[in-house]
Design a protein around this motif. Structure first.
Motif, PDB file in Angstrom:
ATOM      1  N   MET A 360      15.089  -6.785   8.180  1.00 41.79           N
ATOM      2  CA  MET A 360      14.515  -8.123   8.234  1.00 41.79           C
ATOM      3  C   MET A 360      13.597  -8.278   9.446  1.00 41.79           C
ATOM      4  O   MET A 360      13.726  -7.579  10.446  1.00 41.79           O
ATOM      5  N   CYS A 361      12.689  -9.246   9.354  1.00 44.53           N
ATOM      6  CA  CYS A 361      11.806  -9.628  10.468  1.00 44.53           C
ATOM      7  C   CYS A 361      11.005  -8.437  10.987  1.00 44.53           C
ATOM      8  O   CYS A 361      10.950  -8.204  12.194  1.00 44.53           O
ATOM      9  N   MET A 362      10.382  -7.710  10.080  1.00 47.69           N
ATOM     10  CA  MET A 362       9.706  -6.471  10.447  1.00 47.69           C
ATOM     11  C   MET A 362       8.181  -6.618  10.466  1.00 47.69           C
ATOM     12  O   MET A 362       7.606  -7.354   9.659  1.00 47.69           O
ATOM     13  N   LYS A 363       7.560  -5.920  11.386  1.00 47.28           N
ATOM     14  CA  LYS A 363       6.141  -5.590  11.257  1.00 47.28           C
ATOM     15  C   LYS A 363       6.099  -4.396  10.307  1.00 47.28           C
ATOM     16  O   LYS A 363       6.619  -3.329  10.613  1.00 47.28           O
ATOM     17  N   LEU A 364       5.535  -4.598   9.119  1.00 45.41           N
ATOM     18  CA  LEU A 364       5.601  -3.578   8.087  1.00 45.41           C
ATOM     19  C   LEU A 364       4.868  -2.313   8.499  1.00 45.41           C
ATOM     20  O   LEU A 364       3.895  -2.371   9.270  1.00 45.41           O
ATOM     21  N   PRO A 365       5.299  -1.147   8.001  1.00 47.62           N
ATOM     22  CA  PRO A 365       4.679   0.117   8.393  1.00 47.62           C
ATOM     23  C   PRO A 365       3.204   0.175   8.012  1.00 47.62           C
ATOM     24  O   PRO A 365       2.718  -0.567   7.158  1.00 47.62           O
ATOM     25  N   ASP A 366       2.509   1.089   8.645  1.00 45.97           N
ATOM     26  CA  ASP A 366       1.095   1.308   8.360  1.00 45.97           C
ATOM     27  C   ASP A 366       0.944   2.128   7.076  1.00 45.97           C
ATOM     28  O   ASP A 366       1.884   2.777   6.616  1.00 45.97           O
ATOM     29  N   PHE A 367      -0.242   2.093   6.500  1.00 44.66           N
ATOM     30  CA  PHE A 367      -0.657   2.931   5.367  1.00 44.66           C
ATOM     31  C   PHE A 367       0.147   2.706   4.083  1.00 44.66           C
ATOM     32  O   PHE A 367       0.675   3.637   3.498  1.00 44.66           O
ATOM     33  N   PRO A 368       0.247   1.463   3.600  1.00 44.43           N
ATOM     34  CA  PRO A 368       0.890   1.240   2.293  1.00 44.43           C
ATOM     35  C   PRO A 368      -0.124   1.407   1.164  1.00 44.43           C
ATOM     36  O   PRO A 368      -1.333   1.472   1.378  1.00 44.43           O
ATOM     37  N   ASP A 369       0.401   1.442  -0.057  1.00 42.40           N
ATOM     38  CA  ASP A 369      -0.423   1.361  -1.261  1.00 42.40           C
ATOM     39  C   ASP A 369      -0.113   0.041  -1.943  1.00 42.40           C
ATOM     40  O   ASP A 369       1.049  -0.367  -2.045  1.00 42.40           O
ATOM     41  N   LEU A 370      -1.165  -0.624  -2.441  1.00 40.33           N
ATOM     42  CA  LEU A 370      -0.973  -1.851  -3.203  1.00 40.33           C
ATOM     43  C   LEU A 370      -0.759  -1.501  -4.664  1.00 40.33           C
ATOM     44  O   LEU A 370      -1.477  -0.665  -5.225  1.00 40.33           O
ATOM     45  N   MET A 371       0.224  -2.137  -5.282  1.00 41.35           N
ATOM     46  CA  MET A 371       0.556  -1.861  -6.676  1.00 41.35           C
ATOM     47  C   MET A 371       0.382  -3.120  -7.518  1.00 41.35           C
ATOM     48  O   MET A 371       0.717  -4.232  -7.075  1.00 41.35           O
ATOM     49  N   VAL A 372      -0.144  -2.933  -8.707  1.00 38.99           N
ATOM     50  CA  VAL A 372      -0.240  -4.027  -9.666  1.00 38.99           C
ATOM     51  C   VAL A 372       1.019  -4.001 -10.524  1.00 38.99           C
ATOM     52  O   VAL A 372       1.295  -3.011 -11.220  1.00 38.99           O
ATOM     53  N   VAL A 373       1.802  -5.065 -10.458  1.00 42.18           N
ATOM     54  CA  VAL A 373       3.083  -5.122 -11.157  1.00 42.18           C
ATOM     55  C   VAL A 373       2.906  -5.910 -12.445  1.00 42.18           C
ATOM     56  O   VAL A 373       2.545  -7.097 -12.417  1.00 42.18           O
TER      57      VAL A 373
END
Length: 812
Positions: A360-373
């Motif tokens: 919880m309460c995180m600065k999300l990691p770098d380099f994600p991929d965006l997904m269309v759900v």
């Protein structure tokens, strides 16, 4: 020869041209530059609304000349753009003009071009205009813009400017820092946008990331938890008709002078001009702390600025290089302790299915991929179907984000941030079974224990005690639970050689875990009623407190009647062992003592203001200050501490606990305690550190206490005589006198007259801060006239009324 014989018309024309030329050297009223009208060094162009000025300038402590733009008429020249930053002119012979090809050019005294706009301009009737947004715009006779300074920026981003966000273009390092504070040539740092997935602001040091803002969610940058207020909520991501996307910034008040810049030393900051003070104030600056530095703790680790050891591995991960990790070198990061089900090719049975653990309460990691759900899918399901997916998050304004590579640059915030769901093997998600443990909760400032179901366990690190703050179920830190046999082995069966000290609660032993880590084990005496209450209190409080100046609780052991707390070991034991031992006093030189004073003050400030809980320690004294291997102070022993509610400032108790000599008058006589009672104890401790004398060592003297002795010499302007003779000749006189002054303010009779710990920290660290005069103290927290007999017990010395005790806690 006179002028009477000359042509008067020719003379008039000559004088007119002569005067016009020299006047042009000193003023340039127009906001435009045209062909045939050069701007020479000494002349300037001013925007129509007199917001900005263009001309030649020299940085401080430099004779080099540059063409630049700065705010008009401010006492401090804030340069927002530099033209010839890589090719300065050595004298004042420079000229800015529009050449025959229509380009803006900077020429030196030899008519050599040192900078040019290098635009392709078909028209020869070009003009350059400086507008009130600080933008120098070059256009042709067709009114088409061929170049503008905002598209060729230096180190500053202004309201009205646009920073392009283009996935095909990739990273846009739009702004480059100066090389130094006085050298505008390109420096080591750049600032711009990474457009991948959801865009974010990034600071680079060379080719390496130094800081990032976290992803844009349509309102804020998710990695900046304090992004609040009108001066930060001005960002927007605009889509233009041609398909281009730009970040813009619009202040809530158009009259405000605001700017962003990347400083020469690698800090991004936002500044606002303060009319009342006549200077620029910093609204926000990044990186703001150690955890803001990119991937400070390495891969698969979490950084928390409020913790004493700022780095920790994510659940299901262990340090990659244990020895380096234990020494504070976290760059190696962490590695997975149990492979995922899909990585082990195990048949997909329920017991082996991978799952997710929430951070919880995180600065999300770098380099994600965006997904269309799609409507018949979920983000979690998409992640589970892909063995490469190791974490996912669903963020309003962004959507489904998944990570297929190492989780880097993850930070935990006290508030804000997002939920990150990391993928773990099934065995990592099953809670270890434990025996005879209790879930600890607190209600207001009264700790209670609630019984839980008994279960069996057999491993050395066999589980965890789940600590929950009532009414705040999202904050549930886990306290490791150690097996009793492992503690027996670690302490050599609680041998006398390993014994560090004892008190009313029981004894403290030194131990060593199988991995080599040294620990201090606080073993509760079975006969100690007070010790049981302290045990409950510490296990509730200190497990939730993480600060470099607080001792760190590593875990606990609860088995049958055995109850133990395991702490980090402090090799230099406690402060009183040095401070009041004549053979060791000299080892605490002035610099060490001042560092200890500052550290204690910062630890108390964390307890009073900056921690998730507001804590009153109630037993601050020299023996409860432990010293690590570098003599850094750690506040310990939270057995008597109390939690205050968010709006609570003072409490009353019928059982006064603490140590005489350190207690404030209102606490000792009326049972009233607050943050100001801790301030009083800090004042006594500060004076003891300065003088090397116990407060109670003056009981038989004419002053009755150290406080009276200090007041006497301070009032007689002989305060330096108070300083411990072993360091008096080598200490900083100004710092010592300031510390004594602060100490006297802290031990004021009235709680209202004492400073807060935030004020104390400022007074200690700022020589410019004026200190108020203290009043003469009239009370000291010594013995009173009766004893609470119910609190007496074997092995526990009662020294004053209402359970006012001295516990013999040695350095642990």
């Amino acid at each position: 020869m006179g002028i009477t014989g000359r042509n008067p018309v020719g003379i008039f024309l000559f004088l007119f041209l002569f005067i016009s030329y020299f006047l042009s050297l000193f003023c340039q009223a127009a906001n435009t530059i045209t062909q045939g009208q050069p701007i020479r060094d000494g002349q300037t162009v001013i925007s129509e609304g007199q917001n900005f000025e263009l001309g030649f300038f020299s940085p401080a402590n430099s004779s080099s000349r540059y063409v630049g733009i700065w705010y008009y008429s401010l006492p401090e020249k804030a340069v927002i753009w530099v033209g010839n930053r890589e090719s300065p002119i050595s004298d004042q012979s420079g000229v800015l003009w529009i050449g025959e090809n229509g380009n803006l050019m900077v020429l030196d005294g030899n008519n050599k071009s040192v900078w040019s706009t290098n635009a392709s301009i078909p028209s020869q009737n070009a003009t350059a205009a400086l507008n009130d947004e600080g933008d120098l715009i070059l256009s042709g006779s067709d009114n088409k813009v061929y170049w503008q300074s905002s598209n060729d920026p230096t180190d500053t981003f202004l309201p009205g400017m646009r920073v392009q966000v283009n996935a095909e273009m990739g990273e846009n390092r739009a702004f480059t820092s100066w090389k130094s504070a006085n050298d505008p040539s390109p420096g080591r740092y750049s600032l711009g946008v990474d457009p991948r997935a959801s865009p974010q602001i990034v600071v680079w040091e060379g080719e390496d990331r130094r800081w990032r803002s976290g992803h844009w969610d349509g309102r804020i940058f998710s990695g900046v938890p304090n992004m609040t207020g009108n001066y930060l909520y001005g960002f927007g991501l605009s889509d233009l008709e041609n398909g281009s996307r730009y970040f813009t910034y619009t202040p809530s008040n158009a009259a405000d002078k605001l700017r962003f810049r990347i400083r020469w030393d690698g800090y991004e900051e936002q500044l606002r001009w303060q009319k009342d003070t006549g200077n620029w104030s910093v609204i926000q600056s990044q990186p703001a702390n150690q955890c803001e530095l990119y991937n400070k703790c390495g891969d698969f680790a979490v950084c928390s600025a409020s913790d004493s050891a700022i780095c920790s591995c994510m659940k299901g991960f262990v340090p990659k290089y244990t020895d380096q990790w234990n020494k504070g070198n976290w760059s190696g990061g962490c590695m997975r302790s149990t492979q995922l089900q899909c990585q082990r090719n195990v048949s997909n049975i329920a017991e082996e299915t991978d799952g997710f653990f929430d951070l919880m309460c995180m600065k999300l990691p770098d380099f994600p991929d965006l997904m269309v759900v799609d409507s018949d899918e979920t983000c979690e399901g998409m992640c589970l179907q892909n063995c490469s997916c190791i974490a996912y998050a669903e963020v309003n304004g962004i959507g489904c984000m998944i990570w297929k590579r190492d989780l880097v640059d993850v930070q935990h915030f006290a508030k804000g941030g997002n939920k990150l769901r990391i993928r773990l093997a099934h065995s990592e998600l099953v809670l270890p079974t434990v025996s005879s443990i209790s879930c600890c909760k607190y209600k207001q400032d009264k700790p209670i224990f609630e019984a839980s179901k008994s279960r069996e366990f057999s491993t050395d690190l066999s589980g965890s005690v789940d600590l929950a703050i009532e009414g705040n179920e999202t904050s549930r830190p886990e306290l490791p639970l150690f097996n009793f046999n492992s503690v027996v082995i670690a302490t050599n069966n609680f041998s006398e050689d390993n014994k560090l000290g004892e008190g009313g609660f029981g004894s403290v032993y030194k131990g060593r875990l199988p991995g080599g880590q040294e620990i201090a084990v606080k073993r509760l005496s079975r006969r100690s009623v007070q010790g049981l209450e302290e045990f409950k209190n510490e296990i509730i409080l200190i497990a939730k407190l993480q600060h470099r100046n607080l001792v760190r609780l590593l875990g606990c052991c609860i088995q049958g009647e055995e109850k133990m707390l395991l702490y980090e070991y402090m090799p230099n034991k406690s402060l009183d062992g040095f401070l009041f031992d004549s053979s060791k006093q000299a080892l605490l030189d002035w610099r060490k003592r001042f560092t200890i004073i500052e550290g204690i003050a910062r630890g108390l400030l964390y307890l009073h203001r900056d921690s998730r809980l507001r804590i009153i320690h109630r037993d601050l004294k020299a023996s409860n200050i432990l010293l690590d291997e570098d003599m850094n102070p750690k506040i310990s022993d939270f057995g008597m501490a109390r939690i205050f509610g968010g709006n609570q400032h003072e409490a009353n108790t019928n059982r006064v606990v603490g140590t005489y000599g350190y207690m404030s008058p209102e606490y000792a006589m009326e049972g009233l305690f607050s943050v100001k009672s801790d301030v009083y104890s800090f004042g006594v401790l500060l004076l003891e550190i300065i003088t090397g004398r116990r407060n109670t060592s003056f009981r038989l003297s004419e002053y009755s206490s150290l406080i009276g002795h200090v007041w006497h010499l301070w009032h007689e302007e002989k305060a330096m005589e108070l300083v411990d003779p072993s360091i008096r000749d080598t200490c900083s006189r100004d710092e010592a006198l300031r510390c004594i002054h602060v100490g006297m303010l802290c031990v004021q009779d009235s709680a209202a007259q004492r400073p807060t710990m935030s004020s104390v920290v400022i007074m200690l660290e700022s020589e410019a801060t004026a200190l108020p005069l203290p009043r003469q103290p009239t009370f000291t927290s010594m013995r009173s006239s009766f004893v609470d007999t119910e609190s007496c017990m074997e092995g526990h010395e009662i020294v004053s009324s209402n359970d006012v005790t001295v516990t013999m806690v040695f350095g642990r």
